[in-house]
Each structure stands twice: as C-alpha cells, then as structure tokens.
Design a protein around this motif. Structure first.
Motif, PDB file in Angstrom:
ATOM      1  N   GLY A  13     -19.509  -1.002  17.028  1.00  0.00           N
ATOM      2  CA  GLY A  13     -18.506  -2.057  17.092  1.00  0.00           C
ATOM      3  C   GLY A  13     -17.559  -1.892  18.253  1.00  0.00           C
ATOM      4  O   GLY A  13     -16.613  -2.668  18.411  1.00  0.00           O
ATOM      5  N   THR A  14     -17.790  -0.875  19.066  1.00  0.00           N
ATOM      6  CA  THR A  14     -16.949  -0.658  20.251  1.00  0.00           C
ATOM      7  C   THR A  14     -17.803  -0.823  21.494  1.00  0.00           C
ATOM      8  O   THR A  14     -19.036  -0.928  21.424  1.00  0.00           O
ATOM      9  N   ALA A  15     -17.123  -0.855  22.634  1.00  0.00           N
ATOM     10  CA  ALA A  15     -17.845  -1.034  23.895  1.00  0.00           C
ATOM     11  C   ALA A  15     -17.208  -0.191  24.983  1.00  0.00           C
ATOM     12  O   ALA A  15     -16.050   0.222  24.886  1.00  0.00           O
ATOM     13  N   ALA A  16     -17.996   0.067  26.017  1.00  0.00           N
ATOM     14  CA  ALA A  16     -17.508   0.829  27.173  1.00  0.00           C
ATOM     15  C   ALA A  16     -18.130   0.231  28.423  1.00  0.00           C
ATOM     16  O   ALA A  16     -19.358   0.132  28.523  1.00  0.00           O
ATOM     17  N   GLY A  17     -17.283  -0.218  29.340  1.00  0.00           N
ATOM     18  CA  GLY A  17     -17.780  -0.827  30.568  1.00  0.00           C
ATOM     19  C   GLY A  17     -18.582  -2.083  30.311  1.00  0.00           C
ATOM     20  O   GLY A  17     -19.536  -2.360  31.031  1.00  0.00           O
ATOM     21  N   GLY A  18     -18.231  -2.786  29.254  1.00  0.00           N
ATOM     22  CA  GLY A  18     -18.939  -4.020  28.926  1.00  0.00           C
ATOM     23  C   GLY A  18     -20.244  -3.799  28.186  1.00  0.00           C
ATOM     24  O   GLY A  18     -21.001  -4.748  27.929  1.00  0.00           O
ATOM     25  N   SER A  19     -20.550  -2.540  27.811  1.00  0.00           N
ATOM     26  CA  SER A  19     -21.799  -2.236  27.104  1.00  0.00           C
ATOM     27  C   SER A  19     -21.487  -1.727  25.698  1.00  0.00           C
ATOM     28  O   SER A  19     -20.590  -0.884  25.510  1.00  0.00           O
ATOM     29  N   ALA A  20     -22.219  -2.216  24.712  1.00  0.00           N
ATOM     30  CA  ALA A  20     -22.001  -1.811  23.317  1.00  0.00           C
ATOM     31  C   ALA A  20     -22.347  -0.342  23.121  1.00  0.00           C
ATOM     32  O   ALA A  20     -23.301   0.187  23.712  1.00  0.00           O
ATOM     33  N   ILE A  21     -21.559   0.307  22.266  1.00  0.00           N
ATOM     34  CA  ILE A  21     -21.792   1.713  21.944  1.00  0.00           C
ATOM     35  C   ILE A  21     -22.642   1.789  20.680  1.00  0.00           C
ATOM     36  O   ILE A  21     -22.304   1.182  19.657  1.00  0.00           O
ATOM     37  N   TRP A  22     -23.726   2.551  20.737  1.00  0.00           N
ATOM     38  CA  TRP A  22     -24.614   2.708  19.602  1.00  0.00           C
ATOM     39  C   TRP A  22     -24.565   4.143  19.076  1.00  0.00           C
ATOM     40  O   TRP A  22     -24.479   5.104  19.828  1.00  0.00           O
ATOM     41  N   ARG A  23     -24.609   4.241  17.764  1.00  0.00           N
ATOM     42  CA  ARG A  23     -24.719   5.565  17.125  1.00  0.00           C
ATOM     43  C   ARG A  23     -26.199   5.893  17.038  1.00  0.00           C
ATOM     44  O   ARG A  23     -26.994   5.105  16.520  1.00  0.00           O
TER      45      ARG A  23
END
Length: 244
Positions: A13-23
C-alpha cells in the motif's frame, strides 16, 4: 509472481519513486519489501541471502585443527560457528573463514609457526642472530650494533643480549674500544650458532623421535664456556680491560 528467489505476496500500500512496494517471501524463508520496478528489472532477486553464503550444517566437521561444535549465530552478515581446537581452546569463527581455509586453529598454529621461524632456543632466536650478522639495526645511532653513547656519563656503552638477558660489556671513552668489547662479546653468539648447526642440523628428525641431542645428553659439549642445557653462559660475558 516470482523474481529470482523472491515470490511477490502482496502490495504494502506504499510506494517509492512512483513504484508500488511489494512484500516478498524469499526461498530461504526471509521476507523483504521491494519496489516493483526493482523486481521487474532484476535488481532484487533475494532478501539479501544471495550476497552471503547460506548457512551450512557444519557440526562435527573438521577444519584444520578446529572441530565445529555448534552454531553461534550471525554477526555482521556472517554465520558464526563455535569450534574447539586440538589444543583444547574454544573459539568462534566465521563460516566463510572456515570454508576458505583462512582460519585453521584458535591461533596456536600461527604462534607455533612464528616460534619455529624464529628458531627459539632458551629465549634466543637463531634466525635473528643470523640476520644480525648481515645487517645493522636502522635505529642504531652509533653505527655499531650493541654500542651506544650515554649522555649521563659521556661514554660509549657496549652491551649484548643473549638468552633473554642483557649483558653489560663496559663503558669507554673511545668508541673503538666499545666496538672491540662488543665484538669480543659476540663470540658467544658465534659459539651458540656453531653449537646449533652441529646439534640441530637434523632437528626435525630428532623432534619426531621425541628428543634432541641436548635432551639426550643434558649438556652442551665441545665449546668452552657453554654449560648444561638451558643455562648457556650462566655468568654472562665478563667486562673487558679498559672498561670503567
């Protein structure tokens, strides 16, 4: 979706540099959160375990003088193992150091090698005596080994070390007298080296048999001024005429 050793489980549910963060779940059992663009581009292929050797089951395995007893945890990214050395001492060693053969003992092997290279006999190093005949110590200010100037008495002092002791050879107004005294004192070094060459030419073979010529006789013979084994020159050299 699989990316190397990682399986993407769910977005955080978060993002970094416009890319979604996946677990993600790694094949080794670890978990990590990574940006989707890194996974797709192949920048992230594991939880980090690919950068370090995987933990092995080394209990009971022998490395040089060390036998692995138990796993000791992970520190600074390296698996550690509790080992016991043949000498009886326990030590903690990194897995990579065991694998590459860099660590083979608790430290006793290096100490023995150092002692063997020095050829220590009753505190005297044959190797250093041999080297001393070929070169002068750089820190020597008089230009002669074992001779220095004393500002307290304004004289040249001659001395010599042998079997862990320093012997005073006298103080002299003329440096050349001090040098002669030192050279006379070096006779015991020469006698010691001659005795060593005669009695230890096949030292390794005698060592394997559990004795040396000195141990067999209990005395060093054939040289005036050399006493029972372990004593060498019991009284040290005497001061030469002209000393003060």
């Amino acid at each position: 979706m699989r990316f190397g050793k990682l399986v993407a489980i769910e977005p955080t549910g978060t993002a970094a540099g416009g890319s979604a963060i996946w677990r993600c779940l790694c094949d080794c059992g670890g978990q990590v959160c990574a940006p989707l663009h890194q996974l797709v581009a192949g920048y992230r292929k594991s939880c980090g375990c690919l950068g370090h050797p995987a933990r092995k089951d080394y209990v009971g395995v022998r490395f040089g003088r060390l036998t692995v007893m138990a796993y000791a945890g992970k520190q600074d990214g390296m698996h550690r193992w509790k080992c016991i050395c043949d000498c009886g001492k326990e030590t903690i060693v990194g897995q990579s150091l065991l694998q590459c053969g860099k660590t083979k003992s608790c430290g006793c092997l290096q100490a023995e090698s150092y002692k063997e290279n020095l050829k220590l006999i009753d505190g005297t190093s044959v190797t250093m005596l041999e080297a001393g005949k070929k070169r002068r110590i750089a820190s020597n200010t008089s230009g002669y080994t074992g001779v220095y100037h004393s500002s307290r008495c304004d004289k040249w002092i001659a001395q010599i070390n042998f079997k862990g002791k320093a012997y005073y050879l006298g103080s002299y107004a003329d440096i050349q007298d001090a040098v002669r005294a030192r050279r006379q004192g070096e006779e015991m070094h020469d006698m010691f080296l001659e005795w060593y060459y005669e009695n230890h030419s096949s030292a390794s073979a005698r060592k394997a048999a559990g004795q040396t010529a000195v141990q067999a006789t209990g005395h060093i013979t054939g040289r005036e001024g050399v006493g029972p084994a372990g004593q060498g020159f019991p009284h040290g050299p005497t001061r030469r005429d002209g000393g003060v």
